[in-house]
Design a protein around this motif. Sequence first.
Motif, PDB file in Angstrom:
ATOM      1  N   ALA A  23       6.921 -36.879 -15.975  1.00 42.67           N
ATOM      2  CA  ALA A  23       6.866 -36.236 -14.656  1.00 42.67           C
ATOM      3  C   ALA A  23       7.641 -37.056 -13.631  1.00 42.67           C
ATOM      4  CB  ALA A  23       5.417 -36.058 -14.213  1.00 42.67           C
ATOM      5  N   PHE A  24       7.454 -38.369 -13.673  1.00 42.91           N
ATOM      6  CA  PHE A  24       8.179 -39.253 -12.760  1.00 42.91           C
ATOM      7  C   PHE A  24       9.688 -39.129 -12.965  1.00 42.91           C
ATOM      8  CE2 PHE A  24      10.236 -43.422 -12.214  1.00 42.91           C
ATOM      9  CZ  PHE A  24      10.106 -43.559 -10.843  1.00 42.91           C
ATOM     10  N   LEU A  25      10.119 -39.189 -14.216  1.00 42.84           N
ATOM     11  CA  LEU A  25      11.560 -39.110 -14.504  1.00 42.84           C
ATOM     12  C   LEU A  25      12.147 -37.753 -14.099  1.00 42.84           C
ATOM     13  CD1 LEU A  25      11.704 -40.951 -17.945  1.00 42.84           C
ATOM     14  CD2 LEU A  25      12.399 -41.813 -15.694  1.00 42.84           C
ATOM     15  N   ILE A  26      11.391 -36.703 -14.292  1.00 44.06           N
ATOM     16  CA  ILE A  26      11.864 -35.374 -13.909  1.00 44.06           C
ATOM     17  C   ILE A  26      12.028 -35.277 -12.393  1.00 44.06           C
ATOM     18  CG2 ILE A  26      11.217 -32.931 -13.819  1.00 44.06           C
ATOM     19  CD1 ILE A  26       9.903 -33.394 -16.613  1.00 44.06           C
ATOM     20  N   VAL A  27      11.066 -35.818 -11.659  1.00 40.30           N
ATOM     21  CA  VAL A  27      11.162 -35.796 -10.196  1.00 40.30           C
ATOM     22  C   VAL A  27      12.354 -36.640  -9.736  1.00 40.30           C
ATOM     23  CG1 VAL A  27      10.015 -36.515  -8.063  1.00 40.30           C
ATOM     24  CG2 VAL A  27       8.739 -35.267  -9.807  1.00 40.30           C
ATOM     25  N   VAL A  28      12.536 -37.801 -10.331  1.00 41.30           N
ATOM     26  CA  VAL A  28      13.684 -38.657  -9.973  1.00 41.30           C
ATOM     27  C   VAL A  28      14.997 -37.943 -10.295  1.00 41.30           C
ATOM     28  CG1 VAL A  28      14.900 -40.788 -10.583  1.00 41.30           C
ATOM     29  CG2 VAL A  28      12.451 -40.843 -10.146  1.00 41.30           C
ATOM     30  N   LEU A  29      15.069 -37.306 -11.458  1.00 42.66           N
ATOM     31  CA  LEU A  29      16.274 -36.557 -11.828  1.00 42.66           C
ATOM     32  C   LEU A  29      16.548 -35.439 -10.833  1.00 42.66           C
ATOM     33  CD1 LEU A  29      18.571 -35.954 -13.833  1.00 42.66           C
ATOM     34  CD2 LEU A  29      16.932 -34.528 -15.094  1.00 42.66           C
ATOM     35  N   SER A  30      15.511 -34.758 -10.421  1.00 46.45           N
ATOM     36  CA  SER A  30      15.675 -33.675  -9.449  1.00 46.45           C
ATOM     37  C   SER A  30      16.209 -34.198  -8.119  1.00 46.45           C
ATOM     38  CB  SER A  30      14.334 -32.970  -9.248  1.00 46.45           C
ATOM     39  OG  SER A  30      14.430 -31.985  -8.264  1.00 46.45           O
ATOM     40  N   ILE A  31      15.638 -35.307  -7.662  1.00 44.93           N
ATOM     41  CA  ILE A  31      16.083 -35.889  -6.392  1.00 44.93           C
ATOM     42  C   ILE A  31      17.525 -36.372  -6.493  1.00 44.93           C
ATOM     43  CG2 ILE A  31      15.748 -37.844  -4.817  1.00 44.93           C
ATOM     44  CD1 ILE A  31      12.716 -37.566  -5.438  1.00 44.93           C
ATOM     45  N   LEU A  32      17.828 -37.097  -7.568  1.00 43.22           N
ATOM     46  CA  LEU A  32      19.188 -37.623  -7.725  1.00 43.22           C
ATOM     47  C   LEU A  32      20.220 -36.506  -7.864  1.00 43.22           C
ATOM     48  CD1 LEU A  32      18.609 -40.706 -10.058  1.00 43.22           C
ATOM     49  CD2 LEU A  32      19.080 -40.686  -7.591  1.00 43.22           C
ATOM     50  N   SER A  33      19.873 -35.463  -8.582  1.00 44.78           N
ATOM     51  CA  SER A  33      20.836 -34.373  -8.763  1.00 44.78           C
ATOM     52  C   SER A  33      21.151 -33.695  -7.437  1.00 44.78           C
ATOM     53  CB  SER A  33      20.324 -33.354  -9.778  1.00 44.78           C
ATOM     54  OG  SER A  33      19.227 -32.635  -9.262  1.00 44.78           O
ATOM     55  N   ARG A  34      20.162 -33.585  -6.561  1.00 40.24           N
ATOM     56  CA  ARG A  34      20.411 -32.965  -5.257  1.00 40.24           C
ATOM     57  C   ARG A  34      21.124 -33.910  -4.298  1.00 40.24           C
ATOM     58  NH1 ARG A  34      14.837 -31.400  -3.735  1.00 40.24           N
ATOM     59  NH2 ARG A  34      14.199 -31.791  -5.846  1.00 40.24           N
ATOM     60  N   GLN A  35      20.828 -35.203  -4.370  1.00 39.15           N
ATOM     61  CA  GLN A  35      21.396 -36.149  -3.416  1.00 39.15           C
ATOM     62  C   GLN A  35      22.798 -36.616  -3.798  1.00 39.15           C
ATOM     63  OE1 GLN A  35      20.039 -36.994  -0.471  1.00 39.15           O
ATOM     64  NE2 GLN A  35      18.433 -35.520  -0.959  1.00 39.15           N
ATOM     65  N   ILE A  36      23.033 -36.765  -5.099  1.00 32.66           N
ATOM     66  CA  ILE A  36      24.317 -37.319  -5.530  1.00 32.66           C
ATOM     67  C   ILE A  36      25.325 -36.222  -5.848  1.00 32.66           C
ATOM     68  CG2 ILE A  36      25.456 -38.690  -7.317  1.00 32.66           C
ATOM     69  CD1 ILE A  36      22.884 -40.371  -7.434  1.00 32.66           C
ATOM     70  N   THR A  37      24.910 -35.254  -6.625  1.00 34.34           N
ATOM     71  CA  THR A  37      25.862 -34.220  -7.056  1.00 34.34           C
ATOM     72  C   THR A  37      25.762 -32.941  -6.247  1.00 34.34           C
ATOM     73  OG1 THR A  37      24.344 -33.268  -8.679  1.00 34.34           O
ATOM     74  CG2 THR A  37      25.761 -35.087  -9.424  1.00 34.34           C
ATOM     75  N   PHE A  38      24.766 -32.845  -5.380  1.00 33.09           N
ATOM     76  CA  PHE A  38      24.511 -31.653  -4.571  1.00 33.09           C
ATOM     77  C   PHE A  38      24.295 -30.404  -5.431  1.00 33.09           C
ATOM     78  CE2 PHE A  38      27.117 -34.532  -1.979  1.00 33.09           C
ATOM     79  CZ  PHE A  38      26.207 -34.782  -0.977  1.00 33.09           C
ATOM     80  N   ILE A  39      23.797 -30.631  -6.644  1.00 28.03           N
ATOM     81  CA  ILE A  39      23.480 -29.534  -7.555  1.00 28.03           C
ATOM     82  C   ILE A  39      21.970 -29.513  -7.746  1.00 28.03           C
ATOM     83  CG2 ILE A  39      23.718 -28.646  -9.902  1.00 28.03           C
ATOM     84  CD1 ILE A  39      26.425 -30.089 -10.015  1.00 28.03           C
ATOM     85  N   ASN A  40      21.402 -28.345  -7.553  1.00 34.46           N
ATOM     86  CA  ASN A  40      19.964 -28.192  -7.748  1.00 34.46           C
ATOM     87  C   ASN A  40      19.743 -27.683  -9.179  1.00 34.46           C
ATOM     88  OD1 ASN A  40      17.240 -27.959  -7.440  1.00 34.46           O
ATOM     89  ND2 ASN A  40      17.327 -26.091  -6.201  1.00 34.46           N
ATOM     90  N   LEU A  41      19.207 -28.541 -10.025  1.00 29.80           N
ATOM     91  CA  LEU A  41      18.927 -28.147 -11.401  1.00 29.80           C
ATOM     92  C   LEU A  41      17.692 -27.253 -11.422  1.00 29.80           C
ATOM     93  CD1 LEU A  41      19.536 -31.567 -13.173  1.00 29.80           C
ATOM     94  CD2 LEU A  41      21.082 -29.613 -13.054  1.00 29.80           C
ATOM     95  N   GLN A  42      17.887 -26.016 -11.791  1.00 31.90           N
ATOM     96  CA  GLN A  42      16.808 -25.025 -11.779  1.00 31.90           C
ATOM     97  C   GLN A  42      15.755 -25.359 -12.842  1.00 31.90           C
ATOM     98  OE1 GLN A  42      16.646 -22.408  -9.528  1.00 31.90           O
ATOM     99  NE2 GLN A  42      18.379 -23.485  -8.602  1.00 31.90           N
ATOM    100  N   GLY A  43      14.506 -25.178 -12.494  1.00 32.32           N
ATOM    101  CA  GLY A  43      13.426 -25.332 -13.444  1.00 32.32           C
ATOM    102  C   GLY A  43      12.804 -26.715 -13.516  1.00 32.32           C
TER     103      GLY A  43
END
Length: 169
Positions: A23-43
């Motif tokens: 859960a922690f890694l998924i939340v971190v991945l979600s945050i990083l994907s939005r902040q660094i790549t500006f891509i929102n990974l769905q789901g």
Amino acid sequence: MDQFVRNLYRCLIGLSCLSMVAAFLIVVLSILSRQITFINLQGLDAYAGYAIAATLFFALPTTLLHGDHIRVTLVLDRLSARGRAVMEWGGLLAALALSVYTAWYAIRLVWLSYITHDVSAAADASPLWIPQLSMAIGCIAFAIAFGHAIVARWQGREWFLAGSQAATE
């Protein structure tokens, strides 16, 4: 049998820990994907929710063993030894009945989701029986833990761990 069930509790608490890390890694991945790549990974939000639910359900038997569930001792401490025994037996038997009932319906939910091909309404569209399986497994183990507590009580043993014994378990 006692050792087998305690190993089951250890296995489930290990799965609970892995689910929490996931859960922690998924939340971190979600945050990083939005902040660094500006891509929102769905789901990802749904997967984080599944991991958190798995964490909670897998931890049920171990938290019961360590006495971390709420027990109303305000009344129990004021009862005589016989009154306390009656209340504890009643509580354990009621908890066993409720946990078996919950486990039965959790299993049924997984089965219905499986045969109807139910999928998540979130963007991930995952088959729901997969995350629901952790709930069913946790509920089954919780019912087993109450049965284990009743057998231990019947044999005159203390089942709930406390203090230094809980730290070594």
